[in-house]
Design a protein around this motif. Structure first.
Motif, PDB file in Angstrom:
ATOM      1  N   ARG A   5       0.815  -1.220   0.000  1.00 24.01           N
ATOM      2  CA  ARG A   5       0.000   0.000   0.000  1.00 24.01           C
ATOM      3  C   ARG A   5       0.850   1.273   0.000  1.00 24.01           C
ATOM      4  O   ARG A   5       0.346   2.359  -0.314  1.00 24.01           O
ATOM      5  CB  ARG A   5      -0.930   0.016   1.225  1.00 24.01           C
ATOM      6  CG  ARG A   5      -2.071  -0.991   1.137  1.00 24.01           C
ATOM      7  CD  ARG A   5      -3.192  -0.643   2.112  1.00 24.01           C
ATOM      8  NE  ARG A   5      -3.625   0.743   1.999  1.00 24.01           N
ATOM      9  CZ  ARG A   5      -4.466   1.192   1.073  1.00 24.01           C
ATOM     10  NH1 ARG A   5      -4.969   0.374   0.193  1.00 24.01           N
ATOM     11  NH2 ARG A   5      -4.806   2.465   1.047  1.00 24.01           N
ATOM     12  N   SER A   6       2.121   1.139   0.379  1.00 21.05           N
ATOM     13  CA  SER A   6       2.992   2.318   0.398  1.00 21.05           C
ATOM     14  C   SER A   6       3.064   2.991  -0.980  1.00 21.05           C
ATOM     15  O   SER A   6       3.371   4.188  -1.068  1.00 21.05           O
ATOM     16  CB  SER A   6       4.397   1.930   0.850  1.00 21.05           C
ATOM     17  OG  SER A   6       4.886   0.877   0.052  1.00 21.05           O
ATOM     18  N   ALA A   7       2.752   2.246  -2.051  1.00 23.73           N
ATOM     19  CA  ALA A   7       2.742   2.827  -3.404  1.00 23.73           C
ATOM     20  C   ALA A   7       1.899   4.101  -3.451  1.00 23.73           C
ATOM     21  O   ALA A   7       2.264   5.064  -4.136  1.00 23.73           O
ATOM     22  CB  ALA A   7       2.188   1.814  -4.402  1.00 23.73           C
ATOM     23  N   ALA A  32      12.376  -2.859  -0.828  1.00 25.15           N
ATOM     24  CA  ALA A  32      11.568  -4.077  -0.669  1.00 25.15           C
ATOM     25  C   ALA A  32      10.212  -3.764  -0.020  1.00 25.15           C
ATOM     26  O   ALA A  32      10.173  -2.911   0.882  1.00 25.15           O
ATOM     27  CB  ALA A  32      12.315  -5.092   0.200  1.00 25.15           C
ATOM     28  N   PRO A  33       9.117  -4.386  -0.449  1.00 25.41           N
ATOM     29  CA  PRO A  33       9.031  -5.418  -1.486  1.00 25.41           C
ATOM     30  C   PRO A  33       9.008  -4.906  -2.927  1.00 25.41           C
ATOM     31  O   PRO A  33       9.007  -5.702  -3.847  1.00 25.41           O
ATOM     32  CB  PRO A  33       7.698  -6.103  -1.149  1.00 25.41           C
ATOM     33  CG  PRO A  33       6.854  -5.034  -0.517  1.00 25.41           C
ATOM     34  CD  PRO A  33       7.814  -4.158   0.233  1.00 25.41           C
ATOM     35  N   GLY A  34       8.980  -3.562  -3.125  1.00 22.49           N
ATOM     36  CA  GLY A  34       9.123  -3.057  -4.491  1.00 22.49           C
ATOM     37  C   GLY A  34       7.990  -2.186  -5.009  1.00 22.49           C
ATOM     38  O   GLY A  34       7.943  -1.880  -6.195  1.00 22.49           O
ATOM     39  N   ALA A  35       7.088  -1.754  -4.117  1.00 22.94           N
ATOM     40  CA  ALA A  35       5.936  -0.965  -4.581  1.00 22.94           C
ATOM     41  C   ALA A  35       6.347   0.423  -5.094  1.00 22.94           C
ATOM     42  O   ALA A  35       5.860   0.873  -6.137  1.00 22.94           O
ATOM     43  CB  ALA A  35       4.907  -0.833  -3.461  1.00 22.94           C
ATOM     44  N   ALA A 118      13.544   2.398   6.512  1.00 22.03           N
ATOM     45  CA  ALA A 118      13.280   2.488   7.939  1.00 22.03           C
ATOM     46  C   ALA A 118      13.977   1.314   8.613  1.00 22.03           C
ATOM     47  O   ALA A 118      13.968   0.213   8.070  1.00 22.03           O
ATOM     48  CB  ALA A 118      11.792   2.443   8.212  1.00 22.03           C
ATOM     49  N   PRO A 119      14.577   1.561   9.781  1.00 27.98           N
ATOM     50  CA  PRO A 119      15.159   0.440  10.524  1.00 27.98           C
ATOM     51  C   PRO A 119      14.036  -0.356  11.176  1.00 27.98           C
ATOM     52  O   PRO A 119      12.923   0.157  11.307  1.00 27.98           O
ATOM     53  CB  PRO A 119      16.009   1.124  11.590  1.00 27.98           C
ATOM     54  CG  PRO A 119      15.384   2.458  11.809  1.00 27.98           C
ATOM     55  CD  PRO A 119      14.694   2.832  10.517  1.00 27.98           C
ATOM     56  N   ASN A 120      14.313  -1.578  11.594  1.00 28.50           N
ATOM     57  CA  ASN A 120      13.328  -2.318  12.383  1.00 28.50           C
ATOM     58  C   ASN A 120      13.086  -1.548  13.669  1.00 28.50           C
ATOM     59  O   ASN A 120      14.046  -1.228  14.373  1.00 28.50           O
ATOM     60  CB  ASN A 120      13.845  -3.716  12.719  1.00 28.50           C
ATOM     61  CG  ASN A 120      13.791  -4.632  11.510  1.00 28.50           C
ATOM     62  OD1 ASN A 120      12.891  -4.500  10.670  1.00 28.50           O
ATOM     63  ND2 ASN A 120      14.736  -5.540  11.418  1.00 28.50           N
ATOM     64  N   CYS A 155      12.910  11.707   1.380  1.00 27.76           N
ATOM     65  CA  CYS A 155      13.294  10.739   2.402  1.00 27.76           C
ATOM     66  C   CYS A 155      12.307  10.708   3.562  1.00 27.76           C
ATOM     67  O   CYS A 155      11.850  11.733   4.047  1.00 27.76           O
ATOM     68  CB  CYS A 155      14.720  10.945   2.900  1.00 27.76           C
ATOM     69  SG  CYS A 155      15.005  12.432   3.826  1.00 27.76           S
ATOM     70  N   LYS A 156      11.993   9.466   3.942  1.00 28.70           N
ATOM     71  CA  LYS A 156      11.124   9.265   5.103  1.00 28.70           C
ATOM     72  C   LYS A 156      11.903   9.494   6.385  1.00 28.70           C
ATOM     73  O   LYS A 156      13.071   9.131   6.483  1.00 28.70           O
ATOM     74  CB  LYS A 156      10.596   7.825   5.090  1.00 28.70           C
ATOM     75  CG  LYS A 156       9.923   7.438   6.396  1.00 28.70           C
ATOM     76  CD  LYS A 156       8.924   6.372   6.246  1.00 28.70           C
ATOM     77  CE  LYS A 156       9.512   4.963   6.238  1.00 28.70           C
ATOM     78  NZ  LYS A 156       8.434   4.015   5.911  1.00 28.70           N
ATOM     79  N   TYR A 157      11.261  10.105   7.373  1.00 27.53           N
ATOM     80  CA  TYR A 157      11.860  10.186   8.713  1.00 27.53           C
ATOM     81  C   TYR A 157      10.746  10.046   9.737  1.00 27.53           C
ATOM     82  O   TYR A 157       9.566  10.164   9.407  1.00 27.53           O
ATOM     83  CB  TYR A 157      12.628  11.502   8.888  1.00 27.53           C
ATOM     84  CG  TYR A 157      11.778  12.753   8.898  1.00 27.53           C
ATOM     85  CD1 TYR A 157      11.331  13.329   7.716  1.00 27.53           C
ATOM     86  CD2 TYR A 157      11.416  13.365  10.097  1.00 27.53           C
ATOM     87  CE1 TYR A 157      10.550  14.471   7.718  1.00 27.53           C
ATOM     88  CE2 TYR A 157      10.636  14.515  10.106  1.00 27.53           C
ATOM     89  CZ  TYR A 157      10.209  15.059   8.917  1.00 27.53           C
ATOM     90  OH  TYR A 157       9.424  16.192   8.937  1.00 27.53           O
TER      91      TYR A 157
HETATM   92  N1  SAM Z   1       9.009   1.604  -0.289  1.00 30.17           N
HETATM   93  C1  SAM Z   1       8.905   0.154  -0.116  1.00 30.17           C
HETATM   94  C2  SAM Z   1       7.787  -0.345  -1.008  1.00 30.17           C
HETATM   95  O1  SAM Z   1       6.971   0.499  -1.421  1.00 30.17           O
HETATM   96  O2  SAM Z   1       7.733  -1.535  -1.316  1.00 30.17           O
HETATM   97  C3  SAM Z   1       8.704  -0.199   1.327  1.00 30.17           C
HETATM   98  C4  SAM Z   1       9.942   0.068   2.177  1.00 30.17           C
HETATM   99  S1  SAM Z   1       9.909  -0.543   3.842  1.00 30.17           S
HETATM  100  C5  SAM Z   1       8.832   0.614   4.634  1.00 30.17           C
HETATM  101  C6  SAM Z   1      11.502  -0.105   4.471  1.00 30.17           C
HETATM  102  C7  SAM Z   1      12.656  -0.929   3.940  1.00 30.17           C
HETATM  103  O3  SAM Z   1      13.895  -0.309   4.279  1.00 30.17           O
HETATM  104  C8  SAM Z   1      12.716  -2.343   4.518  1.00 30.17           C
HETATM  105  O4  SAM Z   1      12.526  -3.281   3.484  1.00 30.17           O
HETATM  106  C9  SAM Z   1      14.149  -2.434   5.091  1.00 30.17           C
HETATM  107  O5  SAM Z   1      14.768  -3.688   4.869  1.00 30.17           O
HETATM  108  C10 SAM Z   1      14.870  -1.346   4.318  1.00 30.17           C
HETATM  109  N2  SAM Z   1      16.115  -0.877   4.928  1.00 30.17           N
HETATM  110  C11 SAM Z   1      16.325  -0.506   6.212  1.00 30.17           C
HETATM  111  N3  SAM Z   1      17.608  -0.150   6.391  1.00 30.17           N
HETATM  112  C12 SAM Z   1      18.240  -0.284   5.198  1.00 30.17           C
HETATM  113  C13 SAM Z   1      19.578  -0.080   4.746  1.00 30.17           C
HETATM  114  N4  SAM Z   1      20.544   0.368   5.572  1.00 30.17           N
HETATM  115  N5  SAM Z   1      19.878  -0.359   3.457  1.00 30.17           N
HETATM  116  C14 SAM Z   1      18.914  -0.800   2.620  1.00 30.17           C
HETATM  117  N6  SAM Z   1      17.632  -0.997   2.986  1.00 30.17           N
HETATM  118  C15 SAM Z   1      17.291  -0.756   4.255  1.00 30.17           C
END
Ligand code: SAM
Length: 204
Positions: A5-7, A32-35, A118-120, A155-157
């Motif tokens: 849905r982030s698309a 990932a996942p690629g939207a 985003a980090p975990n 960039c997201k924050y």
């Molecule tokens: N925009 C994506 C989409 O529409 O499919 C969703 C992105 S998801 C919210 C955030 C992603 O950031 C995660 O898959 C995570 O693995 C990745 N991420 C976090 N730290 C990263 C890093 N240092 N390098 C690359 N990817 C990173």
């Protein structure tokens, strides 16, 4: 048909500001996942779909879209997508990733850097905020290597104490910086985006 849905957040931003143009080179950080990459592929015509559509219309040669480039990066696996080149298991903040990007982008340059990284989340709000802001700062190193003068960055924050520092740093190298909260982003989340335009390469 979007992977996530982030698309809709990127569609909303791009419908308003038209930062993704046919022929552009785009780097999608945290893809990932690629939207977001799916949206970018459509908008910059990196799969050539816009081209074949134009060819079906007589006298529309002048409207044929140029082909763009989309490169997505993530620590996780990103399933393949027509029109995109993915660097799975790659860290955006690692200089060796930057080197690979220089090779994959036409002329080693991108028009747009997107980051939905985003980090975990640890659950500790301040700590998560700081980690994400630090990741955003590393995008400025990436920009210095691959972003065209005049280019843009999204960039997201997560909002918090250091957001203003990041905004100031962005304002030093971009002509305009604004804060976005797309309607498609949950109202109760601290998630926001900086949209920085008109990149000026810093003097060395
Ligand atoms: N925009 C994506 C989409 O529409 O499919 C969703 C992105 S998801 C919210 C955030 C992603 O950031 C995660 O898959 C995570 O693995 C990745 N991420 C976090 N730290 C990263 C890093 N240092 N390098 C690359 N990817 C990173």
């Amino acid at each position: 048909h979007f992977r996530c849905r982030s698309a809709f957040k990127l569609l909303e931003i791009d419908d308003k500001f038209h930062l993704l143009q046919p022929g552009y080179g785009v780097v999608d950080c945290g893809a990932a996942p690629g939207a977001w990459s799916q949206v970018a592929v459509q908008r910059v015509n990196s799969d050539g779909a816009g081209e074949s559509a134009a060819q079906n219309i007589p006298n529309m040669q002048q409207l044929i879209s140029p082909f763009g480039t989309v490169v997505g990066i993530d620590l996780l696996n990103i399933p393949p997508l027509d029109g995109a080149h993915f660097l799975s298991s790659h860290d955006v903040t690692d200089p060796s990733t930057h080197t690979k990007l220089l090779e994959l982008l036409p002329g080693g340059q991108a028009h747009v850097i997107l980051s939905d990284m985003a980090p975990n989340a640890s659950g500790f709000k301040e700590m998560d905020h700081e980690r994400l802001i630090r990741m955003c700062f590393s995008l400025l190193d990436l920009a210095e290597k691959i972003l065209k003068p005049g280019g843009s960055l999204i960039c997201k924050y997560w909002d918090g104490a250091l957001a203003q520092k990041l905004q100031e740093k962005l304002s030093g190298v971009f002509g305009s910086v604004r804060t976005l909260k797309p309607n498609a982003s949950r109202k109760d989340s601290a998630e926001k985006y900086f949209f920085a335009q008109m990149y000026k390469k810093p003097m060395r």
